[in-house]
Design a protein around this motif. Structure first.
Motif, short mmCIF file in Angstrom:
data_model
loop_
_atom_site.label_atom_id
_atom_site.label_comp_id
_atom_site.label_asym_id
_atom_site.label_seq_id
_atom_site.Cartn_x
_atom_site.Cartn_y
_atom_site.Cartn_z
N UNK A 1 0.83 -1.21 0.00
CA UNK A 1 0.00 0.00 0.00
C UNK A 1 0.86 1.26 0.00
N UNK A 2 1.94 1.23 0.76
CA UNK A 2 2.80 2.41 0.83
C UNK A 2 3.39 2.74 -0.54
N UNK A 3 3.91 1.74 -1.19
CA UNK A 3 4.53 1.98 -2.50
C UNK A 3 3.48 2.47 -3.51
N UNK A 4 2.30 1.89 -3.42
CA UNK A 4 1.22 2.30 -4.32
C UNK A 4 0.91 3.79 -4.13
N UNK A 5 0.76 4.21 -2.89
CA UNK A 5 0.45 5.62 -2.62
C UNK A 5 1.60 6.54 -3.04
N UNK A 6 2.82 6.11 -2.78
CA UNK A 6 3.97 6.94 -3.15
C UNK A 6 3.98 7.16 -4.67
N UNK A 7 3.66 6.12 -5.41
CA UNK A 7 3.64 6.24 -6.87
C UNK A 7 2.49 7.13 -7.33
N UNK A 8 1.33 6.93 -6.72
CA UNK A 8 0.15 7.70 -7.13
C UNK A 8 0.35 9.20 -6.94
#
Lengths: 462, 409
Positions: free
Chosen positions: A381-388
């Motif tokens: 989830x963290x990586x997803x949000x950082x990318x978004x």
């Protein structure tokens, strides 16, 4: 360096609560969230008179069971929400003092001990009333205004303290009011097929919770002596689903740089999505927020003057310091654009809500509380949000008395650095106890992180 | 006192003490000797019988005495000493002897520590089957039975064997016998027939958590036989001047033995406890007259009735009531609550315990413990004062002019 003490200027020792930043305020908060503040204030004022209106009152913690309570015609008091409100208004002191006097140690979850302090004050009020004493508990004190419960419901995901806290509240009231426990297992994510919203564990666990919610409704029917209104529940979930969609659409607009709204605006919108009555007003609120964000985008109005850095906030909110932190980050040209607490919580997957089978979607949401995942899913989830959101750095709020939020932080910091080269820093604070906040820790960590980001950018240009 | 130097007892107790002090060392030598797997579990409710039935060695992973170094950058300082130690042990390689990790408890700090272990040791299987902590719901028993079934599959896969009902029943009998023997030590101590110090009792119980259970039971039998041959009549020990104390609290990890020794050096005689590394661990047997897998679930539920725990919630069971009853039975004069700093379940429950004890005029002293140890002289002063206060109360002259004295028949 002069050692002559007589020539030194006195040091400013006022707490952050009592002073304001000297720097120009570079934050530009949404104005539409003020409507939410009014809604929340009216909600609590209404709760305080529940008994006078002959209503059944339920005390609960953790997950958003309020659509069920609303459908059952109850008035609902969310423990953490009230603790957060007291802290945000800097009115937590009397409740925490009452909790301390009762015996709760200062290292205990400050949500819990603030709310337990409220329970002690409410219980004292009941006892005094029964004894014919009037006014011993100061009725002007906000912390003492909660109406006594008719029963408790506990449904706490991801934190063992959550369930034990309600068990203690039940005891503070002398076990006189019934309690119902909904047990929410952690999504541990150990199987090979495990991941966010996928895998056999994810498929199976919500069904178990859904069955418990059916039993909860039977319990409520027994307590209220009324049949449950299933149509009302579907209607409530319709409004919540729509409000959630609007909230997510508005959040997605903040992927733009500079961002038109920040994490702090989403923090201000937590109460509406988390426990306000599900109705058209709730939908209108989030429509208003989205419209304002869209307007800002269309007119190139940013939430932080001169946005230079985009930061993700990991950790639960420090309610004592909402205004202070908003200005503090903006002072350094930092736009805090997203966070685990705001973006991975609160009906964040509205597509899961099936109005014909509302309990399953509710159960699924209770299980994807952002403290109820194992590390592997947290990292995803963290990586997803950082990318978004095009994140440059992460602020980890090392939340002294909230181990559930703090659990994965050290490893998440390493993951962000390893997977995306994202820098981070930690600062100390707490959800509802201002004593744990260290302003110098925040400032020095933030400055160091921003310098690292500057160096990264310089290297990238070479 | 349990004389560690008595001929028949010396070697047996020393063996237990070595295992209790160095569980990893014991596991390493057991593994080298048998060539079998070692499976680590975490407190406080994983049924070791399930692992034992596979032929592997079940070990409840203990707090290490090593100074926490690497672990400091993996879990914050405001976690309990046990969980911070676990993170550190994982980081520095102290857990490498284990072939798998299993747990059933949901403590938020423990889960954080186990996540660190999963991250630090990805090659070692780590399985979590969360036992429901709300004990008296209509679905509680069924949920635990389901979880036992899933744990069974996991441990079978780790070891590469099938657990038969017969093998599990055999393991259950072995563990029940071990618990029964340990309870005999408690009974002898409570009855005043032998003196067993609190730190010695901890050694007896802690070693049972980490050793091969049959080896442990054989050693217990030797010690017990020796003790019984030398035990006095009930109440005939020479400890009449000492203040009788019940030790309460301290989940998951044992309080340091030197702390227990200091308490007893101050004129206190520990006669009972509800510590996890004490009576809580051995309080309950697994039923032998039902399906052995279901029996493990029953054991879990029964345990919270035999020795209620602040980490579970149950409407009809109270730790405070249990504690008062236990004091009545043992005749303890006071309670010393040992609380691992940052232990949230105990922080939450302590006011209820205190309220109940105050309501019965039972003195209580709270001592917080930390991984790095406690300031011994400060503790000594507090315990001495506490003991003295109890002594004075015991010998206080009754108030004059109380009703019954003046009453006439």
């Amino acid at each position: 360096m002069s050692l002559d003490v007589s020539s030194r200027e006195p040091v400013e020792l006022l707490s952050t609560r009592d002073r304001t930043l000297d720097a120009v305020d570079k934050s530009n908060r949404l104005s539409s969230t003020k409507t939410g503040g009014k809604m929340v204030a009216e909600y609590w004022e209404n709760i305080f008179t529940a008994k006078e209106r002959g209503k059944h009152v339920v005390w609960y913690n953790g997950t958003a069971l309020n659509p069920i309570f609303q459908a059952a015609g109850l008035e609902w008091c969310h423990g953490e929400a009230f603790s957060a409100r007291l802290a945000a208004m800097h009115l937590e002191g009397p409740a925490q003092a009452a909790g301390e006097e009762y015996g709760y140690i200062g290292e205990l979850c400050s949500y819990a001990r603030t709310h337990l302090g409220c329970a002690v004050m409410t219980q004292k009020g009941i006892t005094e009333k029964q004894n014919g004493i009037v006014g011993m508990v100061d009725q002007e004190e906000l912390a003492s205004k909660l109406p006594s419960p008719d029963f408790f419901v506990n449904a706490y995901a991801g934190c063992s303290t959550g369930q034990q806290w309600d068990a203690m509240t039940y005891r503070v009231f002398g076990k006189e009011f019934p309690i119902f426990n909904v047990s929410l297992p952690m999504i541990w994510g150990n199987k090979k097929d495990a991941g966010y919203l996928r895998g056999s564990e994810w498929e199976k666990t919500p069904l178990y919770v859904e069955e418990q919610l059916k039993k909860l409704i039977e319990f409520i029917e027994y307590q209220t002596k009324r049949p449950f209104d299933w149509d009302a529940l579907s209607e409530n979930m319709f409004y919540i689903k729509r409000a959630s969609e609007l909230r997510l659409e508005a959040m997605a607009l903040c992927a733009a740089a500079p961002t038109p709204a920040t994490y702090w605006d989403w923090v201000a919108s937590i109460a509406p999505i988390n426990f306000m009555p599900a109705n058209q007003a709730l939908v209108d609120y989030f429509q208003g927020v989205k419209d304002e964000i869209q307007y800002r985008l269309d007119n190139t109005i940013s939430a932080v003057q001169n946005e230079k850095y985009r930061v993700y906030f990991d950790g639960i909110m420090n309610w004592n310091k909402l205004g202070w932190l908003t200005r503090k980050f903006a002072e350094y040209d930092v736009a805090v654009v997203a966070g685990r607490y705001t973006h991975d919580s609160f009906w964040q997957e509205p597509q899961l809500i099936d109005l014909d089978r509302p309990l399953l979607g509710m159960a699924q949401h209770y299980l994807i509380c952002p403290i109820n995942h194992g590390l592997k899913i947290m990292e995803e989830l963290l990586i997803k949000r950082c990318d978004e959101y095009g994140i440059d750095g992460i602020a980890f709020h090392s939340t002294r008395t909230c181990r559930a939020m703090t659990n994965p932080q050290h490893i998440l910091a390493r993951t962000a650095e390893t997977e995306r080269g994202i820098k981070s820093f930690f600062f100390e604070g707490d959800v509802a106890d201002a004593a744990f906040y260290k302003d110098e820790s925040l400032e020095s960590g933030l400055v160091a992180m921003l310098e690292s980001i500057d160096m990264q950018r310089s290297r990238a240009l070479v | 006192m349990l004389d560690e130097n008595a001929f028949a007892t010396q070697d047996a107790f020393a063996t237990l003490a070595v295992a209790a002090t160095d569980p990893v060392g014991y596991a390493q030598s057991w593994k080298a000797r048998t060539g079998r797997l070692v499976i680590g579990s975490f407190p406080m409710n994983f049924p070791s019988e399930l692992t034992h039935a596979t032929g592997a060695l079940p070990v409840i992973i203990q707090e290490s005495r090593t100074t926490i170094t690497e672990g400091r950058s993996l879990l914050p300082e405001f976690y309990c000493s046990y969980t911070r130690s676990l993170a550190d042990q994982a980081a520095v390689g102290e857990l490498d002897v284990f072939d798998a990790f299993v747990l059933a408890d949901h403590c938020v700090q423990l889960l954080g520590a186990v996540d660190v272990i999963r991250w630090a040791k990805p090659q070692i299987p780590t399985h979590f089957a969360q036992f429901i902590s709300s004990m008296d719901d209509p679905w509680s028993q069924g949920q635990v039975i389901d979880k036992i079934a899933s744990l069974r599959v996991e441990v079978e896969e780790i070891v590469g064997t099938t657990i038969t009902p017969e093998a599990l029943a055999h393991s259950i009998r072995l563990y029940n016998e071990n618990r029964r023997l340990l309870r005999e030590f408690y009974d002898l101590r409570k009855a005043g027939r032998v003196r067993i110090t609190a730190s010695q009792m901890q050694t007896l119980v802690k070693s049972s958590m980490v050793m091969d259970i049959e080896e442990h039971t054989a050693l217990l039998r030797d010690i017990l036989a020796d003790l019984e041959s030398r035990a006095g009549e009930p109440g005939q020990d020479a400890t009449g001047s000492l203040v009788r104390i019940h030790l309460s609290g301290h989940f998951c990890a044992p309080p340091r033995p030197e702390l227990l020794d200091v308490i007893e050096e101050c004129g206190a005689l520990v006669i009972n406890d509800d510590l996890y590394h004490g009576f809580r661990y051995i309080s309950t047997d697994v039923p032998e007259d039902v399906d052995p897998f279901d029996a493990l679930a029953l054991w879990y539920l029964d345990r919270n009735i035999s020795a209620p725990c602040g980490t579970r919630v149950q409407r009809n069971v109270d730790w405070d009531s249990y504690l008062i009853g236990s004091l009545d039975e043992s005749g303890a004069d006071g309670v010393i609550t040992l609380m691992a700093k940052f232990c949230e379940p105990l922080m939450l429950y302590y006011p209820e315990l205190k309220k109940a004890l105050d309501g019965h005029d039972i003195p209580v002293l709270l001592i917080e413990t930390e991984h790095e140890g406690v300031a011994v002289e400060s503790v000594r002063t507090r315990v001495e004062t506490f003991v003295e206060r109890i002594r004075r109360n015991k010998t206080a002259v009754p108030a004059v002019a109380s009703g019954p004295i003046l009453a006439t028949n």
